[in-house]
Design a protein around this motif. Structure first.
Motif, PDB file in Angstrom:
ATOM      1  N   LEU A   1       0.824  -1.212   0.000  1.00 19.18           N
ATOM      2  CA  LEU A   1       0.000   0.000   0.000  1.00 19.18           C
ATOM      3  C   LEU A   1       0.860   1.265   0.000  1.00 19.18           C
ATOM      4  CD1 LEU A   1      -2.931  -0.943   2.411  1.00 19.18           C
ATOM      5  CD2 LEU A   1      -3.089  -0.420  -0.036  1.00 19.18           C
TER       6      LEU A   1
ATOM      7  N   TRP B   1       1.370   1.891  -3.521  1.00 20.03           N
ATOM      8  CA  TRP B   1       0.100   2.375  -4.062  1.00 20.03           C
ATOM      9  C   TRP B   1      -0.042   3.880  -3.797  1.00 20.03           C
ATOM     10  CZ3 TRP B   1      -4.471  -0.234  -6.002  1.00 20.03           C
ATOM     11  CH2 TRP B   1      -5.626   0.549  -6.008  1.00 20.03           C
TER      12      TRP B   1
ATOM     13  N   PHE C   1      -2.367   6.059   2.453  1.00 19.86           N
ATOM     14  CA  PHE C   1      -1.981   4.691   2.106  1.00 19.86           C
ATOM     15  C   PHE C   1      -0.595   4.317   2.625  1.00 19.86           C
ATOM     16  CE2 PHE C   1      -5.332   5.422  -1.078  1.00 19.86           C
ATOM     17  CZ  PHE C   1      -6.120   4.291  -0.821  1.00 19.86           C
TER      18      PHE C   1
END
Length: 442
Positions: free
Chosen positions: A24, A27, A214
């Motif tokens: 993440l 991301w 994130f």
């Protein structure tokens, strides 16, 4: 090292939670690469903020110099910072500091108004942000071994690359349809006014929040690495001592493990070729193959999707047969696709062979990371990834210079493809002699 069963699932040593949390971060980090550095803020800075800049030097030139200076900072500091992260066992803390600085710089871009007097402020934010973001990949990449096992490192690395690709795609779609699309004084589905660049400045805020949100799971669910004795004497606060230790370690690498040196050299070359694919792909699409300007973003999205899928798929082959065969096949396939692009014409052919080429970008990037992890002594990952960043920066001029040379020499932008192919081929030739038979499962 104990033998690990090939039936282990992704990240079974640490559990799926840390693997997802680690991915993440990539991301979220796509917010800087895709939105700030590549497609949105940098374009706003050169096209709108720098409009009417006096002095005869374009805003684009100033942008290039600012990013070049940032790259020099990374090249000089990445190895010693990685060395420090390893020795002090503060990878997660260091990643947290660098991530926080990057997010704050992104948020500050909201205050870059559409006036050339703000160009220097914007360039400063973008330059420093580029350096801190790239440096943050040293501790981030070093944590790959913490969230994987020898049997799953390829899949975990591919998962991380794919998360970065998909995160960038989704955020680009959000900001495009929410803040940028359409015509007139109000843009996007949210109807944001474009006066004083407000819609783009808000995009910078959205990107900052996206990255911050994130990134949080990694700091909650990935444990800090315990201190090791892998590099005694490297825990120093003196810069001169840090470089002395770095030089000592480079000499040791050359004496004791020349294949690590060989891989760093080879990967620096072919990674520059991979960067060249995305750097010049949009220019070639429009000016050579007749892709409409409005379709370039669609091709970019499709290219990122297939690169992500390629990284995920190749990760399993990486774990089964090792990283070197994956990189070799990927580079060879890209060279073949590049040669095909030299002779075909038209949008359809570019879509076909362009997407085929980008399928192999993700696997080459992901397996290059696992190659380095597999041959690095535990506890020295930070320093090795620091050298990885530095060597990459040291040859980052190859693809741009060769692209420009062939365009100039043949009077055709299509000929620039030869420059990119040549860099990929040089990287492949340098990689082939690097021994890797014992790396599978390490």
């Amino acid at each position: 090292m104990a033998e690990v069963s090939g039936r282990e699932t992704i990240g079974s040593a640490a559990g799926r939670g840390p693997v997802v949390a680690w991915g993440l971060w990539d991301w979220g980090g796509a917010a800087f690469n895709a939105v700030i550095l590549t497609f949105v803020f940098s374009v706003y800075l050169t096209d709108k903020v720098g409009e009417g800049l006096p002095g005869g030097v374009s805003a684009s030139a100033w942008l290039g110099w600012a990013l070049g200076l940032a790259g020099l900072v990374v090249a000089l500091t990445a190895p010693v910072s990685g060395q420090f992260f390893d020795a002090t066992a503060k990878r997660k803390l260091s990643l947290g500091v660098l991530t926080s600085i990057t997010v704050m710089l992104m948020a500050a871009m909201f205050f870059v108004h559409r006036d050339y007097h703000y160009l220097w402020f914007g360039l400063m934010l973008l330059g420093i942000g580029s350096a801190t973001f790239e440096l943050s990949h040293v501790p981030y990449n070093s944590m790959l071994r913490q969230v994987s096992t020898p049997a799953t490192v390829g899949r975990v690395s591919g998962f991380g690359w794919a998360m970065g690709y998909f995160g960038g795609i989704i955020l680009l779609l959000i900001v495009y349809f929410g803040f940028i699309s359409g015509k007139g004084d109000y843009r996007g589905l949210l109807g944001v006014p474009i006066d004083d660049g407000l819609n783009i400045r808000l995009v910078a805020l959205v990107a900052a929040v996206w990255f911050a949100a994130f990134a949080v799971p990694l700091f909650l669910f990935v444990p800090e690495l315990p201190r090791t004795d892998a590099d005694p004497g490297a825990d120093t606060r003196k810069l001169t001592d840090a470089y002395r230790i770095l030089w000592r370690d480079v000499r040791e690498l050359w004496r004791d493990d020349r294949r690590a040196v060989g891989f760093l050299f080879a990967s620096a070359i072919f990674r520059d070729g991979l960067a060249g694919v995305f750097t010049f792909g949009a220019v070639l699409a429009v000016r050579v193959y007749g892709i409409a300007d409005s379709d370039v973003l669609l091709f970019g999205i499709a290219a990122n999707v297939v690169a992500a899928l390629g990284a995920i798929t190749a990760g399993r082959f990486d774990d089964r047969i090792g990283p070197k065969p994956v990189i070799v096949v990927s580079l060879a396939s890209m060279i073949v696709c590049g040669l095909a692009l030299l002779v075909v014409s038209g949008p359809l052919m570019f879509w076909i062979f362009g997407l085929l080429l980008t399928v192999f970008v993700g696997p080459a990037q992901s397996s290059a990371r696992t190659f380095l992890v597999r041959l690095t002594k535990p506890g020295r990952e930070g320093q090795m990834f620091g050298l990885y960043a530095t060597t990459g920066r040291a040859v980052s001029f190859l693809a741009p210079i060769l692209f420009g040379f062939f365009v100039w020499a043949f009077g055709s932008e299509r000929a620039g493809i030869v420059g990119i192919i040549l860099v990929l081929a040089l990287g492949l030739a340098a990689l082939i002699p690097v021994r890797a038979e014992d790396l599978r499962g390490r």
